[in-house]
Design a protein around this motif. Sequence first.
Motif, PDB file in Angstrom:
ATOM      1  N   PRO A  79      43.232   9.839  14.020  1.00  0.00           N
ATOM      2  CA  PRO A  79      42.969   8.576  13.317  1.00  0.00           C
ATOM      3  C   PRO A  79      43.390   7.316  14.069  1.00  0.00           C
ATOM      4  CG  PRO A  79      43.763  10.216  11.763  1.00  0.00           C
ATOM      5  CD  PRO A  79      43.908  10.821  13.128  1.00  0.00           C
ATOM      6  N   VAL A  80      44.284   7.439  15.077  1.00  0.00           N
ATOM      7  CA  VAL A  80      44.663   6.250  15.854  1.00  0.00           C
ATOM      8  C   VAL A  80      44.018   6.267  17.236  1.00  0.00           C
ATOM      9  CG1 VAL A  80      46.821   5.852  14.635  1.00  0.00           C
ATOM     10  CG2 VAL A  80      46.822   7.331  16.652  1.00  0.00           C
ATOM     11  N   LEU A  81      43.002   7.102  17.411  1.00  0.00           N
ATOM     12  CA  LEU A  81      42.327   7.202  18.707  1.00  0.00           C
ATOM     13  C   LEU A  81      41.820   5.842  19.176  1.00  0.00           C
ATOM     14  CD1 LEU A  81      39.744   9.952  19.658  1.00  0.00           C
ATOM     15  CD2 LEU A  81      39.271   7.563  20.129  1.00  0.00           C
ATOM     16  N   GLU A  82      41.241   5.076  18.275  1.00  0.00           N
ATOM     17  CA  GLU A  82      40.672   3.783  18.686  1.00  0.00           C
ATOM     18  C   GLU A  82      41.751   2.769  19.038  1.00  0.00           C
ATOM     19  OE1 GLU A  82      36.452   4.002  16.285  1.00  0.00           O
ATOM     20  OE2 GLU A  82      38.240   3.317  15.245  1.00  0.00           O
ATOM     21  N   TYR A  83      42.906   2.860  18.421  1.00  0.00           N
ATOM     22  CA  TYR A  83      44.028   2.041  18.859  1.00  0.00           C
ATOM     23  C   TYR A  83      44.507   2.500  20.232  1.00  0.00           C
ATOM     24  CZ  TYR A  83      44.628   0.018  14.165  1.00  0.00           C
ATOM     25  OH  TYR A  83      44.456  -0.658  12.984  1.00  0.00           O
ATOM     26  N   ASP A  84      44.600   3.820  20.423  1.00  0.00           N
ATOM     27  CA  ASP A  84      45.061   4.364  21.700  1.00  0.00           C
ATOM     28  C   ASP A  84      44.172   3.944  22.859  1.00  0.00           C
ATOM     29  OD1 ASP A  84      47.192   5.650  20.549  1.00  0.00           O
ATOM     30  OD2 ASP A  84      46.293   7.651  20.555  1.00  0.00           O
ATOM     31  N   LEU A 132      36.026   5.214  13.339  1.00  0.00           N
ATOM     32  CA  LEU A 132      36.716   6.491  13.249  1.00  0.00           C
ATOM     33  C   LEU A 132      37.213   6.773  11.837  1.00  0.00           C
ATOM     34  CD1 LEU A 132      37.549   8.973  14.765  1.00  0.00           C
ATOM     35  CD2 LEU A 132      39.659   7.837  15.418  1.00  0.00           C
ATOM     36  N   TRP A 133      37.442   5.732  11.062  1.00  0.00           N
ATOM     37  CA  TRP A 133      37.923   5.924   9.694  1.00  0.00           C
ATOM     38  C   TRP A 133      36.767   6.034   8.701  1.00  0.00           C
ATOM     39  CZ3 TRP A 133      42.702   2.129   9.182  1.00  0.00           C
ATOM     40  CH2 TRP A 133      43.696   2.555  10.081  1.00  0.00           C
ATOM     41  N   SER A 134      35.560   6.250   9.196  1.00  0.00           N
ATOM     42  CA  SER A 134      34.442   6.463   8.274  1.00  0.00           C
ATOM     43  C   SER A 134      34.611   7.818   7.597  1.00  0.00           C
ATOM     44  CB  SER A 134      33.110   6.416   9.025  1.00  0.00           C
ATOM     45  OG  SER A 134      32.947   7.575   9.828  1.00  0.00           O
ATOM     46  N   PRO A 135      34.104   7.988   6.384  1.00  0.00           N
ATOM     47  CA  PRO A 135      34.272   9.263   5.666  1.00  0.00           C
ATOM     48  C   PRO A 135      33.806  10.491   6.431  1.00  0.00           C
ATOM     49  CG  PRO A 135      33.557   7.557   4.149  1.00  0.00           C
ATOM     50  CD  PRO A 135      33.493   6.952   5.519  1.00  0.00           C
ATOM     51  N   PRO A 136      32.635  10.486   7.110  1.00  0.00           N
ATOM     52  CA  PRO A 136      32.256  11.705   7.847  1.00  0.00           C
ATOM     53  C   PRO A 136      33.233  12.052   8.964  1.00  0.00           C
ATOM     54  CG  PRO A 136      30.345  10.289   7.516  1.00  0.00           C
ATOM     55  CD  PRO A 136      31.553   9.481   7.128  1.00  0.00           C
ATOM     56  N   HIS A 137      33.754  11.026   9.660  1.00  0.00           N
ATOM     57  CA  HIS A 137      34.710  11.303  10.733  1.00  0.00           C
ATOM     58  C   HIS A 137      36.025  11.838  10.179  1.00  0.00           C
ATOM     59  CE1 HIS A 137      32.539   8.280  13.615  1.00  0.00           C
ATOM     60  NE2 HIS A 137      31.879   9.414  13.444  1.00  0.00           N
ATOM     61  N   ALA A 178      36.531  14.606  21.687  1.00  0.00           N
ATOM     62  CA  ALA A 178      36.750  13.466  20.790  1.00  0.00           C
ATOM     63  C   ALA A 178      37.064  12.198  21.581  1.00  0.00           C
ATOM     64  CB  ALA A 178      37.886  13.784  19.822  1.00  0.00           C
ATOM     65  N   TYR A 179      37.928  12.300  22.588  1.00  0.00           N
ATOM     66  CA  TYR A 179      38.284  11.116  23.380  1.00  0.00           C
ATOM     67  C   TYR A 179      37.150  10.692  24.298  1.00  0.00           C
ATOM     68  CZ  TYR A 179      43.016  11.132  21.622  1.00  0.00           C
ATOM     69  OH  TYR A 179      44.107  11.039  20.784  1.00  0.00           O
ATOM     70  N   TRP A 180      36.408  11.656  24.804  1.00  0.00           N
ATOM     71  CA  TRP A 180      35.245  11.330  25.627  1.00  0.00           C
ATOM     72  C   TRP A 180      34.178  10.643  24.785  1.00  0.00           C
ATOM     73  CZ3 TRP A 180      31.575  15.362  28.352  1.00  0.00           C
ATOM     74  CH2 TRP A 180      30.794  14.695  29.309  1.00  0.00           C
ATOM     75  N   ASP A 181      34.004  11.110  23.563  1.00  0.00           N
ATOM     76  CA  ASP A 181      33.033  10.507  22.654  1.00  0.00           C
ATOM     77  C   ASP A 181      33.376   9.050  22.375  1.00  0.00           C
ATOM     78  OD1 ASP A 181      30.845  10.462  20.806  1.00  0.00           O
ATOM     79  OD2 ASP A 181      32.278  10.707  19.177  1.00  0.00           O
ATOM     80  N   ASP A 182      34.667   8.783  22.117  1.00  0.00           N
ATOM     81  CA  ASP A 182      35.085   7.404  21.877  1.00  0.00           C
ATOM     82  C   ASP A 182      34.838   6.543  23.114  1.00  0.00           C
ATOM     83  OD1 ASP A 182      36.814   5.379  20.252  1.00  0.00           O
ATOM     84  OD2 ASP A 182      37.761   5.448  22.230  1.00  0.00           O
ATOM     85  N   ALA A 183      35.164   7.069  24.292  1.00  0.00           N
ATOM     86  CA  ALA A 183      34.943   6.301  25.527  1.00  0.00           C
ATOM     87  C   ALA A 183      33.456   6.053  25.756  1.00  0.00           C
ATOM     88  CB  ALA A 183      35.546   7.057  26.709  1.00  0.00           C
ATOM     89  N   TRP A 184      32.633   7.043  25.403  1.00  0.00           N
ATOM     90  CA  TRP A 184      31.176   6.894  25.572  1.00  0.00           C
ATOM     91  C   TRP A 184      30.665   5.765  24.680  1.00  0.00           C
ATOM     92  CZ3 TRP A 184      27.997  10.407  28.500  1.00  0.00           C
ATOM     93  CH2 TRP A 184      26.622  10.186  28.381  1.00  0.00           C
ATOM     94  N   HIS A 185      31.111   5.728  23.426  1.00  0.00           N
ATOM     95  CA  HIS A 185      30.697   4.660  22.523  1.00  0.00           C
ATOM     96  C   HIS A 185      31.193   3.301  23.008  1.00  0.00           C
ATOM     97  CE1 HIS A 185      28.913   7.415  19.840  1.00  0.00           C
ATOM     98  NE2 HIS A 185      30.011   7.838  19.243  1.00  0.00           N
ATOM     99  N   THR A 186      32.401   3.264  23.577  1.00  0.00           N
ATOM    100  CA  THR A 186      32.954   2.011  24.071  1.00  0.00           C
ATOM    101  C   THR A 186      32.154   1.483  25.247  1.00  0.00           C
ATOM    102  OG1 THR A 186      35.192   2.576  23.355  1.00  0.00           O
ATOM    103  CG2 THR A 186      34.995   0.925  25.095  1.00  0.00           C
TER     104      THR A 186
END
Length: 480
Positions: A146-151, A97-102, A6-14
Motif C-alpha cells: 500500500p505504500v509502494l507509490e510513496y516508496d 494503488l488504493w483503488s478497490p481492485p488493487h 508489482a514494483y515493475w508495474d508501478d515503474a512502468w506506469h510512472t
Amino acid sequence: MALFGAYWDDAWHTDTGRDDFWIPPHLVLYAGVFVAATCAAVWTLLSWRRAGGGAHQLRQVLADPALLLAVLGGVSALVSAPVDDAWHRLLGRDAVLWSPPHLLAVAATLALVVGLLAGLQQTASRSAAIARLVGGAAVLGALQLPVLEYDTDVPQFPAVWYYPVATLGLAVGYLLVRDLLVRFRAVLAAAAVYTTLRILIAVALVALGNSSAMVPPLLACLLLLAPLQHLRALAQLVLLGVATPTLWWVSSLPQSTVTTVVPATELVAAVPLSVGAALLAGVLHGDLRPPRAAWSRRDSASASAALVLLLVCAALVLPAAPALAHDPGQGPRVLRAQMTVTHNGTTATVTLALPVSCESISPIGAVARRAGTEHRGPLTLTQQAGSCVASGDVHVDQTGRWFVYAELNREPSTRAHRAEAWLPVRPGTTVSVERVVYAPAQPETRVLLRDATGAGLLLAVIGLLLTVMRLSRRVADRRS
C-alpha cells in the motif's frame, strides 16, 4: 516474482503509462500469483484424494481453515486481474494503488500466503522451513504494497499518510509472522529476506531503465524490538509506532532521488499517527483487548460492528478519491507527439509538438500534479513547419517528482473531445520523449456504479483481512 512484478508495474506506469493490460510487468506479477495459487490447488487436490475423493470428503477438506483461506485468497487474487482491467476501462482514473481492485489483490495475496504458511505448521522438513521463511517475507512484502507509490515517489495522497500506513503494514506483518514462524529470530530472518529482495528489485529496475524504489528500513525497525520480547505487546507496538516513521524518514534522505521525503513539519504529525496505526494493528489482532472478565461477548460484537461501520464508510469514500498523478486509466490513443518538460525548481516548462494543424485543436492548459496538489498554467499554440507546438509554464516546487500535463481540445471549444499527454519530471531536470496523446476516460457519468462496486470490493478486502488475523491468532493459540 509477484513482488518484483508489482514494483515493475508501478515503474512502468510512472515512466510510460498504461498502454495495455498485457504489459510485461502484469504478466510477471500474475505469474507469481498463479504459482502460489497453484500450490494451494495442489494442496487441495492431494488432501481431497487422501480423504477418499468424494463430494463429502471435499467438504471435509475445505473445513480446514488454512486450506480454505489459501483457496479463497488464490481465487480472489486471480479474479482481481480482470476486475482491475474492467475497473480502469469503465471508470478511468482512480486512487491508483488504493483503488478497490488493487487493494483486493493485495488482501487476496496476503490471505493466500498466510493460508499456505498456516498449512506448513506441521511439516518439519528443511524445504518446508525454507518455504516458511520465504512465506514470512511475502507476508511482510504484501503488507508494504500500500505504500509502494510513496516508496517510488509517485504519491497520490498527502505525504503525512506515508509513515502511518507503512507502520500499520509493518505492525500487522510483525504480528502475523510472529504467530506463524514462532521464534523472533525467524521473524528477523524473514525481514532480512524481504530486505534482500527489495535491494534486488531496486537494482533490477535501474538495469531495465525504469524508475527505481527505495529500500525500506524494515529490518532495522524490527531489530529494535529484540530487547522487548519479554514485554507485553503494548510496549512493542508503541516502540514500533515511534521507530518506524523516524527510521523511514532518516532512510529516505540518502534515497531522496527515488522516494518520497516527508517534510520535517509533517513528520511531527506522522509519528503520533503511526503510533495509533501500530496500536490499531494490536487491537485487530487481539493483543490489546481487555481481560476476558472485563470484555464481554457483547462488547466484542459492538466493537467489531463499529470497526466494520467505520471501514464501510471508508469504502464509500475511497473509490471516489481522484488520482492526481500518472494515469493507469487513460483512454483511447489519439496520436503521438514529441513532449519536453523542464523543471527548474520553481517552474515546469512544457512543450508538445503535434503533427497536426493548430486550426484543428485548442489549448486548455498546462497542469502539474503531485500528491493531491494541482497547479495550472496557460498553454499557447504556435504553428511551425509541419506541426503545431503547444507550450506553457506552470508553478511547481522542489519536492520530488511532478507529473506535468498538456491538456487540449481536439476541436476548438469542444470539451467533449479533450486530449492530453504527460511526463514525470524531477527538480533540475529536462525530459524529452515521444509520448502518446490520449483521450482521458470520463468516469463521472458512472458515479453510482463506481461507489457501489468499490464498496463491495472493499468489504471483501475487510473480510479477507479479518479472516487472516483470526487464523493467525488461532495458530498461535493452538501452539501455546
